[in-house]
Design a protein around this motif. Structure first.
Motif, PDB file in Angstrom:
ATOM      1  N   GLN A 138       0.804  -1.219   0.000  1.00 38.99           N
ATOM      2  CA  GLN A 138       0.000   0.000   0.000  1.00 38.99           C
ATOM      3  C   GLN A 138       0.837   1.269   0.000  1.00 38.99           C
ATOM      4  OE1 GLN A 138      -2.866   0.267   3.174  1.00 38.99           O
ATOM      5  NE2 GLN A 138      -3.601   2.271   2.532  1.00 38.99           N
ATOM      6  N   TYR A 139       1.800   1.343   0.906  1.00 38.98           N
ATOM      7  CA  TYR A 139       2.471   2.620   1.135  1.00 38.98           C
ATOM      8  C   TYR A 139       3.787   2.799   0.393  1.00 38.98           C
ATOM      9  CZ  TYR A 139      -0.999   3.158   4.778  1.00 38.98           C
ATOM     10  OH  TYR A 139      -2.178   3.267   5.450  1.00 38.98           O
ATOM     11  N   ASP A 198       2.356   1.468  -3.768  1.00 38.50           N
ATOM     12  CA  ASP A 198       1.096   2.038  -4.244  1.00 38.50           C
ATOM     13  C   ASP A 198       0.312   1.001  -5.042  1.00 38.50           C
ATOM     14  OD1 ASP A 198      -0.902   3.910  -4.559  1.00 38.50           O
ATOM     15  OD2 ASP A 198      -0.006   4.812  -6.356  1.00 38.50           O
ATOM     16  N   PRO A 238      -2.832  -0.927  -4.181  1.00 39.46           N
ATOM     17  CA  PRO A 238      -3.925  -1.155  -3.229  1.00 39.46           C
ATOM     18  C   PRO A 238      -4.569  -2.527  -3.342  1.00 39.46           C
ATOM     19  CG  PRO A 238      -4.571   0.427  -4.913  1.00 39.46           C
ATOM     20  CD  PRO A 238      -3.107   0.233  -5.055  1.00 39.46           C
ATOM     21  N   GLY A 295      -9.208   1.967   5.566  1.00 40.46           N
ATOM     22  CA  GLY A 295      -8.505   3.026   4.851  1.00 40.46           C
ATOM     23  C   GLY A 295      -8.589   2.857   3.343  1.00 40.46           C
ATOM     24  N   LEU A 296      -8.468   1.618   2.876  1.00 31.68           N
ATOM     25  CA  LEU A 296      -8.607   1.360   1.443  1.00 31.68           C
ATOM     26  C   LEU A 296     -10.033   1.620   0.980  1.00 31.68           C
ATOM     27  CD1 LEU A 296      -6.459  -1.885   1.075  1.00 31.68           C
ATOM     28  CD2 LEU A 296      -5.872   0.425   0.318  1.00 31.68           C
ATOM     29  N   ARG A 334     -10.486   5.300   0.615  1.00 31.74           N
ATOM     30  CA  ARG A 334      -9.799   5.759  -0.601  1.00 31.74           C
ATOM     31  C   ARG A 334     -10.676   5.565  -1.833  1.00 31.74           C
ATOM     32  NH1 ARG A 334      -3.695   3.769  -2.305  1.00 31.74           N
ATOM     33  NH2 ARG A 334      -3.779   4.302  -4.521  1.00 31.74           N
ATOM     34  N   GLU A 335     -11.521   4.526  -1.801  1.00 33.62           N
ATOM     35  CA  GLU A 335     -12.387   4.234  -2.937  1.00 33.62           C
ATOM     36  C   GLU A 335     -13.774   4.861  -2.794  1.00 33.62           C
ATOM     37  OE1 GLU A 335     -12.404   0.023  -3.326  1.00 33.62           O
ATOM     38  OE2 GLU A 335     -10.306  -0.075  -3.993  1.00 33.62           O
ATOM     39  N   ASP A 382     -11.992  10.845   9.763  1.00 27.48           N
ATOM     40  CA  ASP A 382     -11.930  11.069   8.314  1.00 27.48           C
ATOM     41  C   ASP A 382     -13.145  10.501   7.587  1.00 27.48           C
ATOM     42  OD1 ASP A 382      -9.492  12.362   8.509  1.00 27.48           O
ATOM     43  OD2 ASP A 382      -8.312  10.553   8.124  1.00 27.48           O
TER      44      ASP A 382
END
Length: 218
Positions: A102-103, A106, A108, A140-141, A144-145, A180
């Motif tokens: 992930q970090y 990149d 996912p 978190g993923l 992101r989507e 968030d």
């Protein structure tokens, strides 16, 4: 090694590595890790030490201490080769491989697959703390989507588990993450609580400080 350094069953050297890393004491963390590597006596222990080596290199890269991405990948790959498929440490290894995907890469989709493997194994093993981490990163993923409901659920589960465990150093990041995914005014309330707890713990974990840095005046 749970990765937390906070449970009674954790190895003392793992505890030292985690505590030092959470405070940004990189040289001391390296010393503790070398000591752990020196006393490893079989593939299981060597694989666990390699997993810690990979995670420390990943953290140093992520937080801008030094680019050690290649070292992180190599160490986690070595850990995967050493740990048997039935090893209880595979769950933590899968989680950390997800972090790299992930970090640092990149990627996912690869990260999600690794997190799900770790989540399933942690559920089977009853590793509640690791579940708190997999919930958070899967959420978190999802965030992101744009999957807000899924993200909110995952962040809330992560926070619930950390509070039940009394895992204070991980509670402030969980509060900030849930903020968030929440609308106002709940988001502001959660961030304020996260900041209060962060200050109460003396600024630990250190990486969270950037989220609470005051914004410059316009």
């Amino acid at each position: 090694m749970s990765g937390s350094g906070t449970t009674d069953a954790d190895d003392p050297l793992q505890t030292a590595v985690w505590r030092l890393r959470s405070r940004g004491c990189w040289a001391e963390a390296e010393d503790a890790l070398r000591a752990a590597e020196a006393v490893a006596q079989d593939d299981e222990e060597r694989g666990a030490a390699a997993c810690e080596r990979g995670y420390l290199a990943y953290a140093a890269t992520l937080h801008g201490v030094r680019d050690r991405a290649d070292e992180a990948r190599a160490a986690l790959g070595r850990s995967a080769a050493l740990l048997g498929p039935s090893s209880p440490r595979r769950a933590l290894l899968d989680f950390r491989r997800g972090l790299l995907a992930q970090y640092l890469a990149d990627a996912p989709q690869a990260a999600r697959a690794a997190y799900r493997r770790a989540h399933a194994a942690a559920t089977a093993q009853g590793d509640t703390l690791l579940l708190a981490f997999t919930w958070r990163h899967l959420a978190g993923l999802a965030l992101r989507e744009g999957e807000l409901a899924e993200a909110r659920h995952g962040f809330a589960e992560s926070l619930r588990l950390r509070e039940e465990l009394g895992y204070l150093v991980g509670t402030a990041p969980a509060l900030a993450a849930l903020a968030d995914a929440e609308p106002e005014p709940e988001a502001s309330r959660l961030r304020a609580e996260a900041q209060r707890l962060f200050r109460l713990l003396g600024g630990v974990p250190t990486w969270l400080a950037t989220q609470f840095a005051p914004h410059p005046a316009a």
